[in-house]
Write a protein that holds these residues in place. Structure first.
Motif, mmCIF file in Angstrom:
data_model
loop_
_atom_site.group_PDB
_atom_site.id
_atom_site.type_symbol
_atom_site.label_atom_id
_atom_site.label_comp_id
_atom_site.label_asym_id
_atom_site.label_seq_id
_atom_site.Cartn_x
_atom_site.Cartn_y
_atom_site.Cartn_z
ATOM 1 N N PRO A 119 0.818 -1.208 0.000
ATOM 2 C CA PRO A 119 0.000 0.000 0.000
ATOM 3 C C PRO A 119 0.853 1.259 0.000
ATOM 4 O O PRO A 119 1.973 1.267 0.491
ATOM 5 C CB PRO A 119 -0.802 -0.112 1.280
ATOM 6 N N ASP A 120 0.303 2.333 -0.531
ATOM 7 C CA ASP A 120 1.019 3.602 -0.565
ATOM 8 C C ASP A 120 1.146 4.227 0.818
ATOM 9 O O ASP A 120 2.078 4.936 1.103
ATOM 10 C CB ASP A 120 0.300 4.598 -1.470
ATOM 11 N N ARG A 121 0.161 3.933 1.638
ATOM 12 C CA ARG A 121 0.147 4.560 2.966
ATOM 13 C C ARG A 121 -0.075 3.501 4.039
ATOM 14 O O ARG A 121 -1.012 2.730 3.979
ATOM 15 C CB ARG A 121 -0.966 5.584 3.006
ATOM 16 N N LEU A 122 0.779 3.508 5.019
ATOM 17 C CA LEU A 122 0.681 2.562 6.119
ATOM 18 C C LEU A 122 0.270 3.309 7.377
ATOM 19 O O LEU A 122 0.852 4.336 7.712
ATOM 20 C CB LEU A 122 2.026 1.880 6.355
ATOM 21 N N GLU A 123 -0.766 2.811 8.045
ATOM 22 C CA GLU A 123 -1.188 3.359 9.324
ATOM 23 C C GLU A 123 -1.321 2.210 10.309
ATOM 24 O O GLU A 123 -1.927 1.192 9.989
ATOM 25 C CB GLU A 123 -2.539 4.046 9.223
ATOM 26 N N VAL A 124 -0.765 2.386 11.484
ATOM 27 C CA VAL A 124 -0.897 1.398 12.547
ATOM 28 C C VAL A 124 -1.549 2.095 13.732
ATOM 29 O O VAL A 124 -1.097 3.163 14.157
ATOM 30 C CB VAL A 124 0.483 0.831 12.969
ATOM 31 N N TRP A 125 -2.633 1.504 14.216
ATOM 32 C CA TRP A 125 -3.299 2.003 15.420
ATOM 33 C C TRP A 125 -2.986 1.005 16.525
ATOM 34 O O TRP A 125 -3.399 -0.147 16.443
ATOM 35 C CB TRP A 125 -4.804 2.124 15.193
ATOM 36 N N ALA A 126 -2.251 1.452 17.526
ATOM 37 C CA ALA A 126 -1.865 0.587 18.631
ATOM 38 C C ALA A 126 -2.707 0.948 19.853
ATOM 39 O O ALA A 126 -2.884 2.122 20.157
ATOM 40 C CB ALA A 126 -0.382 0.775 18.941
ATOM 41 N N GLY A 165 4.405 2.312 24.850
ATOM 42 C CA GLY A 165 4.502 2.096 23.415
ATOM 43 C C GLY A 165 4.770 3.385 22.661
ATOM 44 O O GLY A 165 5.569 3.421 21.725
ATOM 45 N N ALA A 166 4.106 4.454 23.062
ATOM 46 C CA ALA A 166 4.280 5.742 22.384
ATOM 47 C C ALA A 166 5.698 6.284 22.567
ATOM 48 O O ALA A 166 6.212 6.978 21.695
ATOM 49 C CB ALA A 166 3.249 6.742 22.889
ATOM 50 N N ARG A 167 6.330 5.979 23.699
ATOM 51 C CA ARG A 167 7.729 6.406 23.895
ATOM 52 C C ARG A 167 8.644 5.742 22.875
ATOM 53 O O ARG A 167 9.659 6.301 22.491
ATOM 54 C CB ARG A 167 8.193 6.093 25.315
ATOM 55 N N ALA A 168 8.314 4.517 22.491
ATOM 56 C CA ALA A 168 9.065 3.784 21.463
ATOM 57 C C ALA A 168 10.529 3.572 21.825
ATOM 58 O O ALA A 168 11.396 3.586 20.970
ATOM 59 C CB ALA A 168 8.933 4.475 20.104
ATOM 60 N N ALA A 207 12.892 4.605 14.961
ATOM 61 C CA ALA A 207 13.199 5.746 14.107
ATOM 62 C C ALA A 207 11.951 6.572 13.810
ATOM 63 O O ALA A 207 10.853 6.035 13.671
ATOM 64 C CB ALA A 207 13.826 5.259 12.805
ATOM 65 N N PRO A 208 12.108 7.900 13.715
ATOM 66 C CA PRO A 208 10.965 8.786 13.474
ATOM 67 C C PRO A 208 10.167 8.429 12.226
ATOM 68 O O PRO A 208 8.941 8.546 12.219
ATOM 69 C CB PRO A 208 11.584 10.174 13.328
ATOM 70 N N GLU A 209 10.854 7.979 11.181
ATOM 71 C CA GLU A 209 10.136 7.658 9.935
ATOM 72 C C GLU A 209 9.204 6.463 10.105
ATOM 73 O O GLU A 209 8.266 6.292 9.328
ATOM 74 C CB GLU A 209 11.081 7.460 8.753
ATOM 75 N N LEU A 210 9.426 5.633 11.113
ATOM 76 C CA LEU A 210 8.499 4.545 11.435
ATOM 77 C C LEU A 210 7.462 4.999 12.453
ATOM 78 O O LEU A 210 6.280 4.681 12.331
ATOM 79 C CB LEU A 210 9.265 3.335 11.975
ATOM 80 N N ARG A 211 7.902 5.758 13.467
ATOM 81 C CA ARG A 211 6.989 6.206 14.524
ATOM 82 C C ARG A 211 5.844 7.042 13.972
ATOM 83 O O ARG A 211 4.729 6.978 14.473
ATOM 84 C CB ARG A 211 7.744 7.035 15.578
ATOM 85 N N ARG A 212 6.092 7.810 12.936
ATOM 86 C CA ARG A 212 5.038 8.705 12.428
ATOM 87 C C ARG A 212 3.853 7.945 11.830
ATOM 88 O O ARG A 212 2.809 8.527 11.596
ATOM 89 C CB ARG A 212 5.615 9.698 11.441
ATOM 90 N N HIS A 213 4.009 6.657 11.589
ATOM 91 C CA HIS A 213 2.921 5.855 11.034
ATOM 92 C C HIS A 213 2.060 5.195 12.112
ATOM 93 O O HIS A 213 1.106 4.494 11.794
ATOM 94 C CB HIS A 213 3.484 4.761 10.123
ATOM 95 N N VAL A 214 2.412 5.395 13.390
ATOM 96 C CA VAL A 214 1.719 4.709 14.475
ATOM 97 C C VAL A 214 0.972 5.715 15.344
ATOM 98 O O VAL A 214 1.545 6.710 15.782
ATOM 99 C CB VAL A 214 2.700 3.895 15.351
ATOM 100 N N THR A 215 -0.299 5.430 15.588
ATOM 101 C CA THR A 215 -1.130 6.218 16.491
ATOM 102 C C THR A 215 -1.452 5.351 17.698
ATOM 103 O O THR A 215 -1.900 4.215 17.535
ATOM 104 C CB THR A 215 -2.438 6.644 15.798
#
Length: 83
Positions: free
Chosen positions: A1-8, A19-22, A55-63
């Motif tokens: 997919p073009d856009r990945l979203e993860v809701w945790a 989890g949000a601290r990552a 990494a920030p580029e992964l964290r930005r996809h997780v809510t």
């Protein structure tokens, strides 16, 4: 997919915050392939030595959101796959 979203989610607010601290202890990531560690994590320095942060580029996809999956309605947008 073009856009990945993860809701945790978790029912426990403390787990959502953790989890949000990552941030993980380096020993928790033992066994990950070196290239995945390089691409997906930043190593802590100084007072944070021995930890790794996603990494920030992964964290930005997780809510992160606290809620109970046993409820009849989930506060999430649209269709999704639950894991």
């Amino acid at each position: 997919p073009d856009r990945l979203e993860v809701w945790a989610s978790d029912i426990a607010l403390g787990m959502v915050r953790a989890g949000a601290r990552a941030i993980y202890e380096a020993r928790e990531l033992e066994g990950l392939p070196p290239d995945r560690l390089r691409r997906g994590f930043l190593r802590g320095r100084g007072a944070r030595a021995g930890t790794c942060r996603v990494a920030p580029e992964l964290r930005r996809h997780v809510t992160f959101q606290q809620f109970d999956l046993r409820r009849a309605e989930w506060p999430l947008p649209g269709d999704f796959d639950a894991i």
